[in-house]
Design a protein around this motif. Sequence first.
Motif, PDB file in Angstrom:
ATOM      1  N   GLN A 275      -1.771  -4.051  -3.092  1.00 40.73           N
ATOM      2  CA  GLN A 275      -2.513  -4.152  -1.922  1.00 40.73           C
ATOM      3  C   GLN A 275      -1.708  -4.706  -0.561  1.00 40.73           C
ATOM      4  O   GLN A 275      -2.197  -4.138   0.451  1.00 40.73           O
ATOM      5  N   LYS A 276      -0.646  -5.319  -0.691  1.00 41.00           N
ATOM      6  CA  LYS A 276       0.048  -5.552   0.383  1.00 41.00           C
ATOM      7  C   LYS A 276       0.733  -4.330   0.907  1.00 41.00           C
ATOM      8  O   LYS A 276       1.168  -4.160   2.206  1.00 41.00           O
ATOM      9  N   VAL A 277       1.372  -3.357   0.050  1.00 38.37           N
ATOM     10  CA  VAL A 277       2.109  -2.353   0.674  1.00 38.37           C
ATOM     11  C   VAL A 277       0.991  -1.347   1.365  1.00 38.37           C
ATOM     12  O   VAL A 277       1.149  -1.079   2.481  1.00 38.37           O
ATOM     13  N   TYR A 278      -0.148  -1.397   0.891  1.00 36.38           N
ATOM     14  CA  TYR A 278      -1.208  -0.538   1.575  1.00 36.38           C
ATOM     15  C   TYR A 278      -1.437  -1.057   2.900  1.00 36.38           C
ATOM     16  O   TYR A 278      -1.509  -0.537   4.029  1.00 36.38           O
ATOM     17  N   GLU A 279      -1.361  -2.476   2.787  1.00 32.37           N
ATOM     18  CA  GLU A 279      -1.869  -3.201   4.302  1.00 32.37           C
ATOM     19  C   GLU A 279      -0.644  -2.900   5.324  1.00 32.37           C
ATOM     20  O   GLU A 279      -0.705  -2.696   6.607  1.00 32.37           O
ATOM     21  N   ALA A 280       0.594  -3.200   4.670  1.00 34.97           N
ATOM     22  CA  ALA A 280       1.780  -2.850   5.517  1.00 34.97           C
ATOM     23  C   ALA A 280       1.651  -1.664   6.192  1.00 34.97           C
ATOM     24  O   ALA A 280       1.915  -1.369   7.345  1.00 34.97           O
ATOM     25  N   LEU A 281       1.497  -0.462   5.523  1.00 35.21           N
ATOM     26  CA  LEU A 281       1.272   0.932   5.896  1.00 35.21           C
ATOM     27  C   LEU A 281       0.217   1.185   6.876  1.00 35.21           C
ATOM     28  O   LEU A 281       0.506   1.727   8.008  1.00 35.21           O
ATOM     29  N   ARG A 282      -0.897   0.495   6.472  1.00 38.46           N
ATOM     30  CA  ARG A 282      -2.001   0.433   7.430  1.00 38.46           C
ATOM     31  C   ARG A 282      -1.923  -0.131   8.770  1.00 38.46           C
ATOM     32  O   ARG A 282      -1.979   0.527   9.661  1.00 38.46           O
ATOM     33  N   ASP A 283      -1.365  -1.374   8.740  1.00 40.55           N
ATOM     34  CA  ASP A 283      -1.249  -2.063   9.989  1.00 40.55           C
ATOM     35  C   ASP A 283       0.048  -1.900  10.721  1.00 40.55           C
ATOM     36  O   ASP A 283       0.051  -2.488  11.837  1.00 40.55           O
ATOM     37  N   GLY A 284       1.054  -1.404  10.106  1.00 39.36           N
ATOM     38  CA  GLY A 284       2.497  -1.358  10.669  1.00 39.36           C
ATOM     39  C   GLY A 284       3.050  -2.723  10.610  1.00 39.36           C
ATOM     40  O   GLY A 284       3.929  -3.029  11.609  1.00 39.36           O
ATOM     41  N   LYS A 285       2.838  -3.444   9.748  1.00 42.11           N
ATOM     42  CA  LYS A 285       3.481  -4.988   9.601  1.00 42.11           C
ATOM     43  C   LYS A 285       3.341  -5.444   8.346  1.00 42.11           C
ATOM     44  O   LYS A 285       2.380  -5.037   7.717  1.00 42.11           O
ATOM     45  N   PRO A 286       4.202  -6.688   8.148  1.00 42.05           N
ATOM     46  CA  PRO A 286       5.100  -7.088   8.845  1.00 42.05           C
ATOM     47  C   PRO A 286       6.344  -6.328   9.013  1.00 42.05           C
ATOM     48  O   PRO A 286       6.910  -5.627   8.086  1.00 42.05           O
ATOM     49  N   GLU A 287       6.911  -6.092  10.356  1.00 39.26           N
ATOM     50  CA  GLU A 287       7.922  -5.573  10.565  1.00 39.26           C
ATOM     51  C   GLU A 287       9.254  -6.200  10.683  1.00 39.26           C
ATOM     52  O   GLU A 287       9.280  -7.604  11.306  1.00 39.26           O
TER      53      GLU A 287
END
Length: 310
Positions: A275-287
């Motif tokens: 879920q967090k990998v998906y959200e990171a890719l979707r939102d471009g963060k946390p960077e």
Amino acid sequence: MTHDELRQEIARLKKEKKAVIMAHYYQREEIQEIADFIGDSLALAQQAAKTDAEVIVMCGVHFMGETAKILCPDRTVLVPDEAAGCSLADSCPAEDLKKFIDQHPGHTVISYVNTTAAVKTLTDIVVTSGNARKVIDSLPQDEKIIFGPDRNLGEYINASTGRNMVLWPGRCHVHDRFSLEAIAKMKEEHPGAKVLVHPECRRPLQLIADKVGSTAALLDYARQSEAQEFIVVTESGILFEMRKACPEKTFLAAPAEDAECQCNECEYMKLNTLQKVYEALRDGKPEIVVSEETARLARKPIERMLELSK
Ligand code: 13P
Ligand code: SF4
């Protein structure tokens, strides 16, 4: 979303954003399954240095993302969970290391990659557990060295090279708590089993090991060995790859001293989820953000390591 839907979305976003997913062997199985590249901390740094992807999703702990960012300042480096830290990196604050270095003038400073970017700026050469021996062997035998932050790895190198490096008293809370007693008992019950030990474990465990090495070196040993059983004394995530690589062999996870379960997990490594990998890719963060000056200073000792480990 179900795991299948998350996997599909991650694949779609990865293509759209020209991203690559890199994962350490201690990641959850679900992350290892979707990674484009799985490796130990040395291989992850080497891979980051040569990737042509525009976005790197580093599934590991914070210092691994930082190392990738330092090596690829023009790429976006995302980490699925910013809170994925490392007790070993935390055991060596840069201000304290600076004082320690000042107390030992004339010493070359060698730091394990499990450190913050600020510590790397104070370092002459970075090493990982996969190349520490090779890098240190390349230095004159009488060179005065400060080694940090992992004391157990430092003791291992001192013992195997006959050096007397000054050691920083840091430790990893996972590797430092394996139970010698429980592992000796497992060995009695499985006399043919080979004992595989990560060098972040305490010295008595290193001494009973058939192989001491980085996660990649332990995996390689298991692949090559004719033995059928292995007691694995490192974070238990590595068992997934070992079982995949050698389905006919048996891998037994070693327990921690105070463990309720029969294994030993790094809770930081396990923070990352699909879920967090998906959200990171979707939102471009946390960077991961590293200042230009810190990156410039920290890059030198990492590049020196990459050069020396060719
Ligand atoms: P490796 O260098 O073997 O990948 O280990 C990294 C790490 O964090 C060990 O705890
Ligand atoms: Fe850090 Fe230990 Fe976790 Fe490795 S296992 S990331 S050294 S806390």
